[in-house]
Write a protein that holds these residues in place. Structure first.
Motif, PDB file in Angstrom:
ATOM      1  N   ASN A 105       0.837  -1.206   0.000  1.00 43.43           N
ATOM      2  CA  ASN A 105       0.000   0.000   0.000  1.00 43.43           C
ATOM      3  C   ASN A 105       0.872   1.255   0.000  1.00 43.43           C
ATOM      4  OD1 ASN A 105       0.734   0.635   2.686  1.00 43.43           O
ATOM      5  ND2 ASN A 105      -0.906  -0.650   3.496  1.00 43.43           N
ATOM      6  N   GLU A 106       0.222   2.384  -0.171  1.00 45.60           N
ATOM      7  CA  GLU A 106       0.934   3.660  -0.312  1.00 45.60           C
ATOM      8  C   GLU A 106       1.705   4.029   0.970  1.00 45.60           C
ATOM      9  OE1 GLU A 106      -0.118   8.325  -1.101  1.00 45.60           O
ATOM     10  OE2 GLU A 106      -1.475   6.808  -1.953  1.00 45.60           O
ATOM     11  N   GLU A 107       1.091   3.784   2.122  1.00 48.14           N
ATOM     12  CA  GLU A 107       1.733   4.092   3.399  1.00 48.14           C
ATOM     13  C   GLU A 107       3.019   3.271   3.583  1.00 48.14           C
ATOM     14  OE1 GLU A 107       0.455   4.415   8.080  1.00 48.14           O
ATOM     15  OE2 GLU A 107      -0.454   2.831   6.869  1.00 48.14           O
ATOM     16  N   THR A 108       2.964   2.013   3.229  1.00 51.74           N
ATOM     17  CA  THR A 108       4.126   1.134   3.341  1.00 51.74           C
ATOM     18  C   THR A 108       5.208   1.547   2.346  1.00 51.74           C
ATOM     19  OG1 THR A 108       2.664  -0.659   4.041  1.00 51.74           O
ATOM     20  CG2 THR A 108       4.873  -1.270   3.329  1.00 51.74           C
ATOM     21  N   ALA A 109       4.808   1.953   1.152  1.00 50.26           N
ATOM     22  CA  ALA A 109       5.763   2.405   0.140  1.00 50.26           C
ATOM     23  C   ALA A 109       6.485   3.669   0.609  1.00 50.26           C
ATOM     24  CB  ALA A 109       5.051   2.660  -1.184  1.00 50.26           C
ATOM     25  N   ARG A 110       5.746   4.589   1.229  1.00 51.90           N
ATOM     26  CA  ARG A 110       6.364   5.811   1.768  1.00 51.90           C
ATOM     27  C   ARG A 110       7.336   5.478   2.887  1.00 51.90           C
ATOM     28  NH1 ARG A 110       1.259   8.965   1.631  1.00 51.90           N
ATOM     29  NH2 ARG A 110       0.938   7.896   3.582  1.00 51.90           N
ATOM     30  N   ALA A 111       6.934   4.567   3.771  1.00 50.60           N
ATOM     31  CA  ALA A 111       7.796   4.161   4.882  1.00 50.60           C
ATOM     32  C   ALA A 111       9.071   3.506   4.354  1.00 50.60           C
ATOM     33  CB  ALA A 111       7.056   3.202   5.805  1.00 50.60           C
ATOM     34  N   LEU A 120       9.098   1.659  12.325  1.00 48.26           N
ATOM     35  CA  LEU A 120       7.870   1.213  11.661  1.00 48.26           C
ATOM     36  C   LEU A 120       6.728   1.037  12.672  1.00 48.26           C
ATOM     37  CD1 LEU A 120       9.475  -1.296   9.153  1.00 48.26           C
ATOM     38  CD2 LEU A 120       8.316   0.848   8.559  1.00 48.26           C
ATOM     39  N   ARG A 121       7.048   0.528  13.841  1.00 47.42           N
ATOM     40  CA  ARG A 121       6.029   0.390  14.890  1.00 47.42           C
ATOM     41  C   ARG A 121       5.502   1.771  15.301  1.00 47.42           C
ATOM     42  NH1 ARG A 121       5.895  -4.630  17.813  1.00 47.42           N
ATOM     43  NH2 ARG A 121       7.594  -5.968  17.133  1.00 47.42           N
ATOM     44  N   GLN A 122       6.417   2.735  15.454  1.00 40.66           N
ATOM     45  CA  GLN A 122       6.019   4.084  15.839  1.00 40.66           C
ATOM     46  C   GLN A 122       5.112   4.705  14.788  1.00 40.66           C
ATOM     47  OE1 GLN A 122       9.848   5.932  16.365  1.00 40.66           O
ATOM     48  NE2 GLN A 122       9.971   5.381  18.526  1.00 40.66           N
ATOM     49  N   TRP A 123       5.344   4.370  13.537  1.00 35.88           N
ATOM     50  CA  TRP A 123       4.533   4.908  12.447  1.00 35.88           C
ATOM     51  C   TRP A 123       3.214   4.162  12.284  1.00 35.88           C
ATOM     52  CZ3 TRP A 123       9.140   5.081   8.524  1.00 35.88           C
ATOM     53  CH2 TRP A 123      10.018   6.111   8.898  1.00 35.88           C
ATOM     54  N   GLY A 124       2.990   3.113  13.073  1.00 34.05           N
ATOM     55  CA  GLY A 124       1.738   2.371  13.037  1.00 34.05           C
ATOM     56  C   GLY A 124       1.609   1.412  11.867  1.00 34.05           C
ATOM     57  N   ILE A 125       2.721   0.929  11.347  1.00 34.77           N
ATOM     58  CA  ILE A 125       2.698  -0.031  10.231  1.00 34.77           C
ATOM     59  C   ILE A 125       2.393  -1.424  10.789  1.00 34.77           C
ATOM     60  CG2 ILE A 125       4.071  -1.001   8.324  1.00 34.77           C
ATOM     61  CD1 ILE A 125       3.589   2.001   8.019  1.00 34.77           C
ATOM     62  N   ALA A 152       2.270  -5.548  11.315  1.00 30.40           N
ATOM     63  CA  ALA A 152       3.361  -6.513  11.459  1.00 30.40           C
ATOM     64  C   ALA A 152       3.767  -7.109  10.104  1.00 30.40           C
ATOM     65  CB  ALA A 152       2.959  -7.620  12.416  1.00 30.40           C
ATOM     66  N   GLU A 153       2.795  -7.434   9.286  1.00 31.25           N
ATOM     67  CA  GLU A 153       3.085  -8.030   7.970  1.00 31.25           C
ATOM     68  C   GLU A 153       3.822  -7.025   7.071  1.00 31.25           C
ATOM     69  OE1 GLU A 153       0.423  -9.324   4.209  1.00 31.25           O
ATOM     70  OE2 GLU A 153      -0.151 -10.250   6.127  1.00 31.25           O
ATOM     71  N   ASP A 154       3.347  -5.780   7.071  1.00 34.82           N
ATOM     72  CA  ASP A 154       3.997  -4.750   6.254  1.00 34.82           C
ATOM     73  C   ASP A 154       5.385  -4.398   6.793  1.00 34.82           C
ATOM     74  OD1 ASP A 154       1.859  -4.685   4.545  1.00 34.82           O
ATOM     75  OD2 ASP A 154       0.960  -2.868   5.420  1.00 34.82           O
ATOM     76  N   ARG A 155       5.535  -4.421   8.124  1.00 33.24           N
ATOM     77  CA  ARG A 155       6.862  -4.172   8.716  1.00 33.24           C
ATOM     78  C   ARG A 155       7.866  -5.199   8.213  1.00 33.24           C
ATOM     79  NH1 ARG A 155       4.305  -3.724  13.892  1.00 33.24           N
ATOM     80  NH2 ARG A 155       5.328  -5.642  14.492  1.00 33.24           N
ATOM     81  N   GLN A 156       7.452  -6.445   8.194  1.00 31.00           N
ATOM     82  CA  GLN A 156       8.348  -7.506   7.745  1.00 31.00           C
ATOM     83  C   GLN A 156       8.681  -7.344   6.265  1.00 31.00           C
ATOM     84  OE1 GLN A 156       9.869  -9.674   9.884  1.00 31.00           O
ATOM     85  NE2 GLN A 156      11.127  -9.941   8.069  1.00 31.00           N
ATOM     86  N   THR A 157       7.706  -6.913   5.474  1.00 28.99           N
ATOM     87  CA  THR A 157       7.940  -6.676   4.046  1.00 28.99           C
ATOM     88  C   THR A 157       8.975  -5.573   3.852  1.00 28.99           C
ATOM     89  OG1 THR A 157       5.656  -7.306   3.561  1.00 28.99           O
ATOM     90  CG2 THR A 157       6.819  -6.064   1.868  1.00 28.99           C
ATOM     91  N   VAL A 158       8.835  -4.490   4.597  1.00 32.78           N
ATOM     92  CA  VAL A 158       9.769  -3.359   4.488  1.00 32.78           C
ATOM     93  C   VAL A 158      11.168  -3.792   4.924  1.00 32.78           C
ATOM     94  CG1 VAL A 158      10.343  -1.070   5.382  1.00 32.78           C
ATOM     95  CG2 VAL A 158       7.976  -1.606   4.775  1.00 32.78           C
ATOM     96  N   ILE A 159      11.264  -4.469   6.037  1.00 33.22           N
ATOM     97  CA  ILE A 159      12.577  -4.910   6.536  1.00 33.22           C
ATOM     98  C   ILE A 159      13.227  -5.885   5.561  1.00 33.22           C
ATOM     99  CG2 ILE A 159      13.726  -6.241   8.361  1.00 33.22           C
ATOM    100  CD1 ILE A 159      11.810  -4.803  10.335  1.00 33.22           C
ATOM    101  N   ASP A 160      12.441  -6.798   5.009  1.00 35.58           N
ATOM    102  CA  ASP A 160      12.978  -7.732   4.005  1.00 35.58           C
ATOM    103  C   ASP A 160      13.530  -6.969   2.797  1.00 35.58           C
ATOM    104  OD1 ASP A 160      12.363  -9.886   5.592  1.00 35.58           O
ATOM    105  OD2 ASP A 160      10.524 -10.416   4.496  1.00 35.58           O
ATOM    106  N   TYR A 161      12.816  -5.948   2.366  1.00 35.72           N
ATOM    107  CA  TYR A 161      13.270  -5.135   1.232  1.00 35.72           C
ATOM    108  C   TYR A 161      14.605  -4.452   1.567  1.00 35.72           C
ATOM    109  CZ  TYR A 161      13.669  -1.245  -2.012  1.00 35.72           C
ATOM    110  OH  TYR A 161      14.156  -0.345  -2.933  1.00 35.72           O
ATOM    111  N   LEU A 162      14.678  -3.850   2.762  1.00 37.04           N
ATOM    112  CA  LEU A 162      15.893  -3.143   3.171  1.00 37.04           C
ATOM    113  C   LEU A 162      17.093  -4.084   3.281  1.00 37.04           C
ATOM    114  CD1 LEU A 162      14.383  -0.793   5.920  1.00 37.04           C
ATOM    115  CD2 LEU A 162      15.106  -0.141   3.604  1.00 37.04           C
ATOM    116  N   VAL A 163      16.864  -5.284   3.780  1.00 39.60           N
ATOM    117  CA  VAL A 163      17.950  -6.260   3.917  1.00 39.60           C
ATOM    118  C   VAL A 163      18.368  -6.789   2.543  1.00 39.60           C
ATOM    119  CG1 VAL A 163      18.535  -8.557   4.809  1.00 39.60           C
ATOM    120  CG2 VAL A 163      17.376  -6.902   6.288  1.00 39.60           C
ATOM    121  N   THR A 164      17.391  -7.130   1.711  1.00 38.80           N
ATOM    122  CA  THR A 164      17.668  -7.673   0.374  1.00 38.80           C
ATOM    123  C   THR A 164      18.458  -6.690  -0.483  1.00 38.80           C
ATOM    124  OG1 THR A 164      15.638  -8.967   0.474  1.00 38.80           O
ATOM    125  CG2 THR A 164      16.609  -8.642  -1.705  1.00 38.80           C
ATOM    126  N   ASN A 165      18.140  -5.417  -0.351  1.00 37.18           N
ATOM    127  CA  ASN A 165      18.807  -4.394  -1.153  1.00 37.18           C
ATOM    128  C   ASN A 165      20.008  -3.761  -0.442  1.00 37.18           C
ATOM    129  OD1 ASN A 165      17.170  -4.169  -3.697  1.00 37.18           O
ATOM    130  ND2 ASN A 165      15.579  -4.064  -2.127  1.00 37.18           N
TER     131      ASN A 165
END
Length: 164
Positions: free
Chosen positions: A3-9, A31-36, A38-51
């Protein structure tokens, strides 16, 4: 689908990680502070680690180096700080194991020498105990602290019991 919020984060965190080293624990906290969710947090972290925006072992190397050199921390205090940041013991233990005792001694000896004159003590034993307490508060092991205290020889002392 992201979603857009997760993409911005994701974009914000990628920009943040491009400027300085961060660990996955810090990213998850933001991510927790921003209210994302749990599933989206893991997606974002996976992206950051992969890249390669986030790498806990790379972060740990830099953190350990900085805390020893600039903050004059010992192993125990560094371990506690990394644990608090959510870095796994499997990541930080090998990094800390590679740091030789001489690196800690290089920082501890001048630290104890600087502290020595300010300690009010009635005996050498009491002074040693206060130095040990000070060193342990900085995260150094008792063995290293004793080694430093014992290495202070009589010629290091001036007439009034203080270091030159």
């Amino acid at each position: 689908m992201i979603n857009e919020e997760t993409a911005r984060a994701t974009a914000k965190l990628a920009a943040l990680c491009a400027k300085a080293e961060h660990c996955t624990g810090e990213m998850d906290k933001k991510l927790r502070q921003w209210g994302i969710s749990a599933e989206d947090r893991q997606t974002v972290i996976d992206y950051l680690v992969t890249n390669h925006y986030v790498d806990d072992s790379r972060y740990t190397e830099a953190f350990v180096e900085d805390k020893i050199r600039f903050n004059q921390w010992g192993r125990r205090k560094i371990e506690q700080a990394l644990y608090a940041k959510g870095v796994s013991a499997d990541v930080y233990t090998p990094v800390l194991d590679r740091v030789p005792d001489s690196a800690y001694l290089e920082q501890l000896k001048p630290l104890l020498r600087a502290k020595w004159p300010s300690i009010k003590a009635g005996s050498d034993y009491e002074r040693s105990m206060k130095l040990i307490k000070f060193g342990m508060g900085r995260g150094y092991s008792l063995d290293l602290i004793r080694q430093c205290i014992d290495s202070v020889s009589e010629e290091d002392l001036d007439g009034d019991g203080e270091l030159d």
